[in-house]
Motif scaffolding. Structure first.
Motif, PDB file in Angstrom:
ATOM      1  N   MET A   1      -3.686 -17.424  -1.236  1.00 15.42           N
ATOM      2  CA  MET A   1      -1.920 -17.825  -0.854  1.00 15.42           C
ATOM      3  C   MET A   1      -1.226 -17.892  -2.067  1.00 15.42           C
ATOM      4  SD  MET A   1      -3.302 -20.053   2.202  1.00 15.42           S
ATOM      5  CE  MET A   1      -3.731 -20.147   3.681  1.00 15.42           C
ATOM      6  N   ASP A   2       0.002 -17.312  -1.627  1.00 16.11           N
ATOM      7  CA  ASP A   2       1.429 -17.645  -2.505  1.00 16.11           C
ATOM      8  C   ASP A   2       1.843 -19.022  -2.521  1.00 16.11           C
ATOM      9  OD1 ASP A   2       2.593 -17.771  -0.141  1.00 16.11           O
ATOM     10  OD2 ASP A   2       3.881 -15.847  -0.611  1.00 16.11           O
ATOM     11  N   ALA A   3       3.092 -19.112  -2.944  1.00 22.69           N
ATOM     12  CA  ALA A   3       3.417 -20.846  -3.507  1.00 22.69           C
ATOM     13  C   ALA A   3       3.486 -21.554  -1.861  1.00 22.69           C
ATOM     14  CB  ALA A   3       4.507 -20.602  -4.273  1.00 22.69           C
ATOM     15  N   ASP A   4       4.454 -20.380  -0.825  1.00 23.48           N
ATOM     16  CA  ASP A   4       4.703 -20.978   0.309  1.00 23.48           C
ATOM     17  C   ASP A   4       3.402 -20.846   1.555  1.00 23.48           C
ATOM     18  OD1 ASP A   4       4.569 -18.197   0.765  1.00 23.48           O
ATOM     19  OD2 ASP A   4       6.533 -17.706   1.571  1.00 23.48           O
ATOM     20  N   GLY A   5       2.870 -21.003   1.046  1.00 25.98           N
ATOM     21  CA  GLY A   5       1.220 -21.204   2.030  1.00 25.98           C
ATOM     22  C   GLY A   5       0.486 -19.784   3.076  1.00 25.98           C
ATOM     23  N   ARG A   6       1.257 -18.962   2.551  1.00 26.29           N
ATOM     24  CA  ARG A   6       0.933 -18.048   3.632  1.00 26.29           C
ATOM     25  C   ARG A   6       0.431 -16.769   2.601  1.00 26.29           C
ATOM     26  NH1 ARG A   6       6.368 -15.248   5.248  1.00 26.29           N
ATOM     27  NH2 ARG A   6       7.524 -16.493   3.171  1.00 26.29           N
ATOM     28  N   ASN A   7      -0.391 -15.761   2.576  1.00 31.15           N
ATOM     29  CA  ASN A   7      -0.908 -14.858   2.848  1.00 31.15           C
ATOM     30  C   ASN A   7       0.023 -13.560   1.794  1.00 31.15           C
ATOM     31  OD1 ASN A   7      -3.282 -12.695   1.834  1.00 31.15           O
ATOM     32  ND2 ASN A   7      -4.553 -13.669   3.330  1.00 31.15           N
ATOM     33  N   THR A   8      -0.151 -13.733   0.949  1.00 29.70           N
ATOM     34  CA  THR A   8       0.574 -12.093  -0.114  1.00 29.70           C
ATOM     35  C   THR A   8      -0.305 -10.788   1.225  1.00 29.70           C
ATOM     36  OG1 THR A   8      -1.212 -12.227  -1.975  1.00 29.70           O
ATOM     37  CG2 THR A   8       1.012 -13.667  -1.623  1.00 29.70           C
ATOM     38  N   LEU A   9      -1.521 -10.894   1.438  1.00 29.81           N
ATOM     39  CA  LEU A   9      -2.016  -9.335   1.622  1.00 29.81           C
ATOM     40  C   LEU A   9      -0.963  -9.550   3.459  1.00 29.81           C
ATOM     41  CD1 LEU A   9      -5.651  -9.836   1.008  1.00 29.81           C
ATOM     42  CD2 LEU A   9      -3.749  -8.410   0.044  1.00 29.81           C
ATOM     43  N   ALA A  10      -0.935 -10.837   3.819  1.00 25.88           N
ATOM     44  CA  ALA A  10      -0.329 -10.020   5.210  1.00 25.88           C
ATOM     45  C   ALA A  10       0.868  -8.837   5.283  1.00 25.88           C
ATOM     46  CB  ALA A  10      -0.329 -11.299   5.976  1.00 25.88           C
ATOM     47  N   ARG A  11       1.330  -9.533   4.003  1.00 27.05           N
ATOM     48  CA  ARG A  11       3.112  -8.690   3.416  1.00 27.05           C
ATOM     49  C   ARG A  11       2.842  -7.405   3.104  1.00 27.05           C
ATOM     50  NH1 ARG A  11       3.807 -14.145   1.721  1.00 27.05           N
ATOM     51  NH2 ARG A  11       4.816 -13.321  -0.566  1.00 27.05           N
ATOM     52  N   GLY A  12       1.381  -7.053   2.201  1.00 21.50           N
ATOM     53  CA  GLY A  12       1.155  -5.304   1.959  1.00 21.50           C
ATOM     54  C   GLY A  12       1.275  -4.713   2.671  1.00 21.50           C
ATOM     55  N   ARG A  13       1.491  -3.068   2.663  1.00 20.18           N
ATOM     56  CA  ARG A  13       1.507  -2.252   3.246  1.00 20.18           C
ATOM     57  C   ARG A  13      -0.081  -2.015   3.278  1.00 20.18           C
ATOM     58  NH1 ARG A  13       5.245  -1.276   0.748  1.00 20.18           N
ATOM     59  NH2 ARG A  13       4.650   1.120  -0.421  1.00 20.18           N
ATOM     60  N   VAL A  14      -0.805  -1.653   4.564  1.00 18.88           N
ATOM     61  CA  VAL A  14      -1.948  -1.119   4.595  1.00 18.88           C
ATOM     62  C   VAL A  14      -2.069   0.666   4.413  1.00 18.88           C
ATOM     63  CG1 VAL A  14      -4.612  -0.501   5.938  1.00 18.88           C
ATOM     64  CG2 VAL A  14      -2.944  -2.808   5.540  1.00 18.88           C
ATOM     65  N   ALA A  15      -2.920   1.307   3.360  1.00 18.55           N
ATOM     66  CA  ALA A  15      -2.965   3.030   3.290  1.00 18.55           C
ATOM     67  C   ALA A  15      -4.357   3.260   3.638  1.00 18.55           C
ATOM     68  CB  ALA A  15      -2.356   3.341   2.540  1.00 18.55           C
ATOM     69  N   THR A  16      -4.914   3.994   3.922  1.00 18.74           N
ATOM     70  CA  THR A  16      -5.982   4.440   3.988  1.00 18.74           C
ATOM     71  C   THR A  16      -6.318   5.729   3.007  1.00 18.74           C
ATOM     72  OG1 THR A  16      -6.127   3.857   6.345  1.00 18.74           O
ATOM     73  CG2 THR A  16      -7.866   5.938   5.439  1.00 18.74           C
ATOM     74  N   ARG A  17      -7.365   5.372   2.535  1.00 23.58           N
ATOM     75  CA  ARG A  17      -8.068   6.148   1.322  1.00 23.58           C
ATOM     76  C   ARG A  17      -9.532   6.749   1.623  1.00 23.58           C
ATOM     77  NH1 ARG A  17      -3.936   5.007   0.262  1.00 23.58           N
ATOM     78  NH2 ARG A  17      -3.289   3.276  -1.908  1.00 23.58           N
ATOM     79  N   LEU A  18      -9.249   8.391   2.030  1.00 26.57           N
ATOM     80  CA  LEU A  18     -10.236   9.137   2.310  1.00 26.57           C
ATOM     81  C   LEU A  18     -11.225   9.999   1.155  1.00 26.57           C
ATOM     82  CD1 LEU A  18      -8.948  10.522   5.528  1.00 26.57           C
ATOM     83  CD2 LEU A  18     -10.453   8.476   5.215  1.00 26.57           C
ATOM     84  N   PRO A  19     -12.187   9.924   1.121  1.00 24.90           N
ATOM     85  CA  PRO A  19     -13.026  10.454  -0.047  1.00 24.90           C
ATOM     86  C   PRO A  19     -13.486  12.445   0.594  1.00 24.90           C
ATOM     87  CG  PRO A  19     -14.531   9.244   1.394  1.00 24.90           C
ATOM     88  CD  PRO A  19     -13.361   9.214   1.965  1.00 24.90           C
ATOM     89  N   ALA A  20     -13.204  13.092  -0.427  1.00 28.23           N
ATOM     90  CA  ALA A  20     -12.433  14.188  -0.244  1.00 28.23           C
ATOM     91  C   ALA A  20     -13.887  15.157  -1.536  1.00 28.23           C
ATOM     92  CB  ALA A  20     -11.560  15.143  -0.526  1.00 28.23           C
ATOM     93  N   GLN A  21     -14.680  15.354  -1.503  1.00 24.83           N
ATOM     94  CA  GLN A  21     -15.620  16.957  -2.371  1.00 24.83           C
ATOM     95  C   GLN A  21     -15.056  17.635  -2.905  1.00 24.83           C
ATOM     96  OE1 GLN A  21     -19.803  16.426  -0.984  1.00 24.83           O
ATOM     97  NE2 GLN A  21     -20.367  14.672  -2.092  1.00 24.83           N
ATOM     98  N   ASP A  22     -14.154  18.444  -2.187  1.00 28.45           N
ATOM     99  CA  ASP A  22     -13.859  19.516  -2.314  1.00 28.45           C
ATOM    100  C   ASP A  22     -12.081  19.741  -1.923  1.00 28.45           C
ATOM    101  OD1 ASP A  22     -12.351  22.336  -2.438  1.00 28.45           O
ATOM    102  OD2 ASP A  22     -14.415  23.109  -2.344  1.00 28.45           O
ATOM    103  N   LEU A  23     -11.015  18.808  -3.048  1.00 25.81           N
ATOM    104  CA  LEU A  23      -9.030  18.721  -2.192  1.00 25.81           C
ATOM    105  C   LEU A  23      -9.390  20.319  -2.033  1.00 25.81           C
ATOM    106  CD1 LEU A  23      -8.302  15.647  -1.949  1.00 25.81           C
ATOM    107  CD2 LEU A  23      -7.684  16.458  -4.808  1.00 25.81           C
ATOM    108  N   ASP A  24      -9.378  21.240  -1.860  1.00 26.88           N
ATOM    109  CA  ASP A  24      -8.667  22.340  -2.099  1.00 26.88           C
ATOM    110  C   ASP A  24      -9.455  22.609  -0.959  1.00 26.88           C
ATOM    111  OD1 ASP A  24      -7.542  22.350  -4.634  1.00 26.88           O
ATOM    112  OD2 ASP A  24      -8.705  24.103  -5.268  1.00 26.88           O
TER     113      ASP A  24
END
Length: 141
Positions: A1-24
């Protein structure tokens, strides 16, 4: 939690990561089959943006088990999207489980998150070139 008591992750942006064995191979699938082009790239990674949200494909020696939905799109007309993707060669998963059955690749699902203001969802799933299970959903209002 940050100083004002709110979870800092709640203000973050979520981004998905997908694995690729062959990026091309993955780049070709996302471009030729899904019609998506990376907005940025780096060695070993491709960054995509859909609806103002980012997801990345990254070169990985490991592979996804593909046993669960790893990323999904919410669309306004699932029938049209599924039809267009089928015309591009996408094969949709057929599911036949208690309480979840697809018909023509699309399942009718009862219930939805109350905050979405929908009574249900229509959904479909397919795999990308790397075996990642991706979903498409349309809220039923």
């Amino acid at each position: 939690m940050d100083a004002d008591g709110r979870n800092t992750l709640a203000r973050g942006r979520v981004a998905t990561r997908l694995p690729a064995q062959d990026l091309d191979r993955a780049r070709r699938f996302y471009s030729e089959t899904l019609g998506l082009e990376p907005v940025d790239e780096r060695p070993g990674g491709l960054l995509y943006r859909c609806g103002g949200v980012d997801f990345a494909l990254f070169r990985s020696a490991g592979a996804s088990p593909g046993t669960f939905t790893q990323m999904g799109w919410e669309v306004d007309d699932i029938d049209t999207v599924v039809s267009q993707l089928q015309q591009r060669g996408v094969v949709f998963e057929e599911v036949d489980l208690p309480g979840l059955r697809t018909k023509g690749g699309i399942a009718d699902i009862e219930g939805n998150y109350p905050s979405k203001g929908a009574r249900g969802e229509r959904a479909a799933w397919f795999r990308d070139s790397e075996g990642n299970l991706l979903g498409i959903g349309e809220p039923v209002r």
